[in-house]
Design an enzyme around this catalytic site. Structure first.
Site, short mmCIF file in Angstrom:
data_model
loop_
_atom_site.label_atom_id
_atom_site.label_comp_id
_atom_site.label_asym_id
_atom_site.label_seq_id
_atom_site.Cartn_x
_atom_site.Cartn_y
_atom_site.Cartn_z
N HIS A 108 14.65 -9.55 17.62
CA HIS A 108 15.85 -9.58 17.66
C HIS A 108 16.54 -10.02 16.53
O HIS A 108 17.63 -9.42 15.76
CB HIS A 108 16.73 -9.97 18.84
CG HIS A 108 18.02 -9.84 19.20
ND1 HIS A 108 18.59 -8.67 20.01
CD2 HIS A 108 19.06 -10.19 18.82
CE1 HIS A 108 19.82 -8.70 19.90
NE2 HIS A 108 20.01 -9.92 19.19
N GLU A 109 16.81 -11.45 16.38
CA GLU A 109 17.27 -11.95 15.14
C GLU A 109 16.95 -11.25 13.88
O GLU A 109 17.98 -11.41 12.97
CB GLU A 109 16.98 -13.51 15.24
CG GLU A 109 17.56 -14.22 16.47
CD GLU A 109 19.07 -13.95 16.69
OE1 GLU A 109 19.57 -14.01 15.53
OE2 GLU A 109 19.52 -13.90 17.69
N HIS A 148 19.03 -8.54 13.11
CA HIS A 148 20.18 -8.85 12.39
C HIS A 148 20.07 -9.24 11.06
O HIS A 148 20.90 -8.70 9.93
CB HIS A 148 20.87 -10.22 12.98
CG HIS A 148 21.39 -10.08 14.33
ND1 HIS A 148 22.02 -8.95 14.78
CD2 HIS A 148 21.40 -10.76 15.46
CE1 HIS A 148 22.36 -8.82 15.92
NE2 HIS A 148 21.69 -9.90 16.44
N HIS A 172 24.90 -5.24 17.06
CA HIS A 172 24.54 -4.92 18.63
C HIS A 172 25.12 -3.55 19.12
O HIS A 172 26.15 -2.86 18.80
CB HIS A 172 25.08 -5.97 19.69
CG HIS A 172 24.88 -7.13 19.44
ND1 HIS A 172 25.57 -8.47 19.39
CD2 HIS A 172 23.57 -7.83 19.28
CE1 HIS A 172 24.84 -9.60 19.13
NE2 HIS A 172 23.63 -9.20 19.39
#
EC number: 3.4.24.-
Length: 1013
Positions: free
Chosen positions: A240-241, A244, A250
């Site tokens: 997930h990170e 980014h 999101h």
């Protein structure tokens, strides 16, 4: 104005269409995942001056802007940033559970709302502190359009290549998991992660106070941090990170999100509402992708919820009436993959190949390939392996210089890597071998000529000769388990006049005392006949290795059975700077280290600001009988990179004691960074009393002899207040003739005292010992009991009793370490009796004698009665046993309230880690149970996933749940429906709190409500 401007997929950082808003932003999993950072731990990658997402000029919820961003995106900085409430948010541990921070975020939400209204032109005449309102270019909404003229393509990583560095704080398993997460992105997209060499812009995996944090997209102009803080080291969270980093926002903030999910605002934690704002349609471009419930970038249903069973985001039902699941942190969704491939313009043809062998071919092979085709294959195997590419068919249009249709093979990870060959026509190329673990294969067609195309197979081979000054070697298939029956030999050569340095990042090879099965062998030279440095296996990382020449030989062997994760190591050229004539410029001492060196000073001196010269320092020789020692700069914070040594010397027959009045050093579990060491003796080879750090004041320490060494060290990062300690010397009367004591002599400050062994008491003369009475009442949670006169034979005609009591809710356990009592079939003569209760009338647990050590005995409650009896004849050595406690058990509830405590040392110590306890409370048939928490303090987490107390209305965990609780403050009274309640207490291995105290009783209660209103 929307809180952040960008696209779907949590919204992509839309530089692809030339739309960029806010610049760099950070997303903190203290906000995203509800994980927080401890506050005392810091990443040790401090030599890298990276862009820290935890520090920013302005914060809008989980969005950070610095001065550069305010200028880049034409935002007028009209609010006094030294006074505005955004300024401090980035320096917290995430804010969840912090009441003051929640109030501040509530005010922040109001200010953000006002900024949004200003952006829409609703408050054009208002000012902030007498200044022009915060404005964005294109302020009137109807004029809002994508700003193609200000396209900021630098926010996309060029070529999809993302260099990275992993900080030194992480374990081998964490490093392996980070690499697995990066390989997961590589496998499904055309993004490539490479270990940073000299690239200017790259990411740094760090452990920062903002928990799980990352900028969105490429920051540029140097390194940028991706923080993997406390409890963030999970595969899905790292994926997930990295999303980014690649450019994702999101998913639930898309402009069209209200068509797909419903935000239930009354369930949102106060002060967290701004996390659910959405972007404006004119500010984003969705790249044509549909809303993705399955995205790894989507919030879960209960994110920032006031209760774990309350929804904050409710997905709409699909055509079958089912609500899709959201918030998965397992793998990339199909939508994530499609969005990333669009963002980085990945060719529709080709893929990333990560297996140890495989094949590839042109589209349509062997029936011809279409014109104007572009395909890219990226082959990526384990570092330390090489790739062998063998073309089995070649039938392309032939042109001069292979101008039209061709295959290019490059020795590396991208299109600018060294060219191995450019091929066309029908002649099969020679076998191609990479020099490293990556290969780039590109196919283009621009003619209308129809040929079969091409086909090729590749294979990863481990080992080989490596001639370069630095690189990485890993076991085959790392970070996954290595393959069976492998033998890899590497011959490493660096530049002449240098040595080879080898450091291990992780190490896990099948364990054996002699490393007979799987192993890594390292030799100092060029062959298997060179001197052996070591043969390694097991789970402990080998020490750093330095060859004596510019070569090093390595061999990895695995057999056909057990396979483990293997190893990862870095090699580099190494020189001994201390062997040079100037000794590295050091004034006093030069210490060579692997990959570098450092200067040091003699005791009483310290390094100056240039880190080479020496000057008078803290520490020194102390011969006074008492005095005070403090860290440098006391009472201010101590400076970095200090090394202070105090040598305290007292007269013969004296002992030296140190008592700390104040203690606060940088904390770490193994005291790796800043610490104090205390030794009995003047050298570092003497007895070490302890190594101390953190904020817990050490106990008083007394030397064994008449001298003591106290050493303080600080590293180059976090500084604390330090310590203040008093030392004092005292004559040790026990050192001569045992102080006149018959049994034991204990030295005390200014005096001494005699003590007797177990079974004896001190005589009135305070020196001699006499036989003790044989009745004891014990209330400690653990301890030792022995037969009279232990370890000598017990006396005849003796009867001794022990009444042992423990904390309510905990059972007493008696375990024997030695046992020798006169043997008899029925233990009729000498014997030991153990009763399940407070008297000899309680149920008996055992009547024991003989020479066999009995099995441990466990009482059903918190009381145990032990009786030893000897007759007039045979005597033996007796017994030695330890009493301790076990949590859990079956407890009977009565109308009179009873107590239950979380752990045996409740009130004195926090509860221990890694505990799973179950208590079954049972009342009389026809009665119910009332439970009232008198004290409750358990590690807090939004879903109570770490430490928790869980209650069930029945005999086991399949019964109706009465609730799962954590945090501070006692829950309300709980009433059962049935006549039994199961209590399950679970703790993990990290944060420990005070625990809980429950008072329970049996009642006649007609109402069926579980919780008292």
């Amino acid at each position: 104005m929307g809180l952040g401007t960008l696209s779907p997929r949590m919204l992509v950082w839309l530089v692809a269409s030339g739309i960029v808003f806010y610049g760099e932003l950070w997303v903190c999993a203290g906000l995203d995942y509800d994980y927080t950072f401890d506050g005392n731990e810091e990443d040790k990658t401090e030599t890298i001056d990276y862009k820290d997402p935890c520090k920013a000029a302005v914060f809008w919820g989980d969005i950070a802007l610095d001065d550069e961003d305010l200028n880049i995106f034409q935002i007028d900085r009209t609010i006094d940033l030294t006074q505005n409430p955004f300024g401090n948010l980035g320096h917290t541990t995430g804010g969840l559970g912090d009441h003051a921070m929640s109030k501040k975020r509530g005010a922040l939400y109001q200010l953000i709302d006002r900024i949004r209204r200003i952006g829409f032109g609703l408050e054009q005449n208002n000012t902030v502190k007498g200044k022009v309102p915060l404005q964005f270019s294109g302020q009137n909404e109807k004029n809002r359009v994508p700003r193609a003229a200000t396209s900021r393509t630098e926010r996309i990583w060029p070529g999809g290549v993302i260099p990275y560095v992993i900080g030194g704080n992480f374990t081998g398993s964490q490093r392996a998991m980070f690499k697995q997460a990066m390989r997961h992105w590589e496998k499904h997209t055309c993004v490539t992660f490479i270990e940073r060499s000299d690239e200017e812009s790259y990411i740094v995996f760090t452990y920062r106070p903002c928990g799980c944090c990352s900028y969105v997209g490429r920051r540029g102009n140097g390194p940028q941090a991706i923080s993997i803080g406390k409890n963030c080291d999970k595969f899905g969270i790292v994926v997930h990170e990295l999303g980014h980093v690649i450019g994702f926002w999101h998913e639930h903030t898309r402009p069209d999100r209200d068509n797909h999910v419903t935000i239930i605002r009354e369930n949102i934690q106060p002060g967290q509402e701004y996390n659910f704002l959405k972007m404006e349609p004119g500010e984003v471009n969705s790249l044509g992708e549909r809303y993705d419930f399955d995205s790894i970038m989507h919030y879960a249903r209960n994110t920032f919820s006031r209760g774990m069973f309350l929804d904050t985001i409710l997905p709409s039902r699909d055509d079958n009436g089912i609500r899709p699941a959201i918030g998965q942190r397992t793998r990339l969704s199909k939508g994530d993959i499609a969005q990333a491939r669009k963002l980085y313009r990945c060719p529709a043809c080709g893929e990333t190949l990560q297996e140890s062998n495989g094949n590839l071919s042109s589209p349509g092979f062997p029936n011809g390939y279409p014109s104007y085709t572009h395909c890219i294959w990226r082959v990526s195997v384990t570092p330390g392996e090489k790739i062998v590419l063998n073309f089995t068919t070649m039938d392309l249009y032939k042109s001069s210089l292979c101008w039209y249709d061709y295959i290019e093979v490059r020795d590396g990870y991208w299109r600018k890597s060294p060219l191995l060959g450019r091929f066309c026509g029908d002649k099969l190329p020679e076998v191609l071998t990479s020099t490293d673990s990556r290969m780039w294969i590109e196919f283009r067609s621009s003619s209308n000529w129809v040929g079969k195309g091409f086909a090729a197979v590749y294979e990863a081979i481990c080992g080989g000769e490596i001639r370069k000054n630095e690189g990485q070697i890993q076991s085959p298939n790392y970070p996954d388990d290595y393959r069976p029956m492998k033998e890899c030999v590497w011959k490493i050569t660096v530049s002449e006049s240098y040595h080879v340095g080898l450091t291990f990042q992780s190490f896990e090879i099948e364990r054996h005392d002699n490393c007979a099965y799987d192993y890594l062998e390292v030799r100092d030279g060029t062959s298997e006949n060179s001197p052996l440095i070591g043969r390694f296996c097991g789970y402990d990382k080998p020490e750093d290795i330095r060859s004596t020449s510019n070569t090093l030989w390595m061999k990895f062997v695995s057999d056909g059975t057990v396979n483990k994760a293997g190893f990862a190591a870095n090699f580099f050229k190494e020189e001994d700077e201390c062997a040079k004539p100037d000794r590295g410029g050091c004034e006093q001492r030069c210490l060579n280290t692997l990959g570098s060196y450092q200067c040091a000073c003699e005791p009483g001196y310290e390094l100056g600001p240039d880190r080479r010269s020496c000057e008078a320092a803290c520490g020194g020789l102390l011969t006074k009988l008492n005095g005070t020692i403090t860290t440098p700069g006391w009472p201010k914070e101590y400076p970095p990179n200090k090394n202070c040594v105090w040598q305290v010397v007292a007269p013969t027959q004296y002992r030296i004691s140190v008592k700390f009045e104040f203690f606060e050093l940088e904390g770490n579990e193994v005291c790796k960074y800043d610490y104090v060491e205390i030794w009995s003796g003047l050298s570092s080879e003497s007895k070490l009393h302890g190594k101390f750090c953190g904020a817990e004041v050490p106990e008083v320490i007394t030397s064994q002899f008449n001298n003591m060494r106290i050493e303080f060290k600080s590293d180059n990062t976090v500084s604390k207040k330090g310590f203040k300690a008093h030392f004092f010397s005292d004559k040790d009367e026990c050192s001569k003739d045992n102080g006149g004591c018959q049994h034991e002599c204990v030295n005390t400050m200014g005096s001494y005292m005699c003590q007797c062994r177990n079974g004896f008491v001190l005589h009135d003369n305070k020196h001699d010992c006499k036989e003790a009475e044989c009745e004891q009442k014990i209330h400690s949670p653990s301890g030792l009991i022995t037969s009279p006169n232990w370890p000598d034979k017990y006396p005849s005609r003796k009867e001794c009793t022990w009444e042992i009591s423990a904390t309510p809710g905990h059972r007493i356990k008696l375990a024997f370490s030695e046992f020798e009592i006169e043997q008899h079939q029925e233990c009729a003569y000498d014997h030991l009796e153990v009763f399940d209760g407070e008297t000899e009338k309680s149920p008996i647990l055992g009547r024991l004698c003989g020479n066999k050590i009995p099995d441990p005995l466990v009482a059903t409650g918190n009381k145990m009665f032990v009786r030893f009896v000897s007759d007039a004849s045979v005597q033996r050595k007796g017994f030695q046993a330890t009493h301790s406690t076990e949590c859990g058990g079956r407890l009977k509830a009565e109308s009179k309230p009873r107590d239950l405590y979380s752990h045996a040392q409740f009130g004195d110590n926090n509860y221990p880690g890694q505990v799973d306890c179950e208590w079954l409370l049972v009342s009389e048939r026809g009665s119910r149970l009332e439970l009232s928490f008198q004290t409750f303090e358990v590690e807090e987490e939004a879903d109570c996933g770490y430490d928790y107390v869980e209650l069930f209305d029945g005999l086991d965990s399949t019964a109706v749940g009465l609730g799962r609780f954590c945090g501070s403050g006692p829950p309300e009274e709980i009433y059962s429906i049935g006549d039994s309640v199961l209590i399950h207490f679970h703790t993990d291995d990290t944060i420990n709190k005070k625990g809980f105290h429950i008072r329970y009783k049996s009642i006649r209660y007609p109402d069926t409500t579980h919780t008292k209103k």
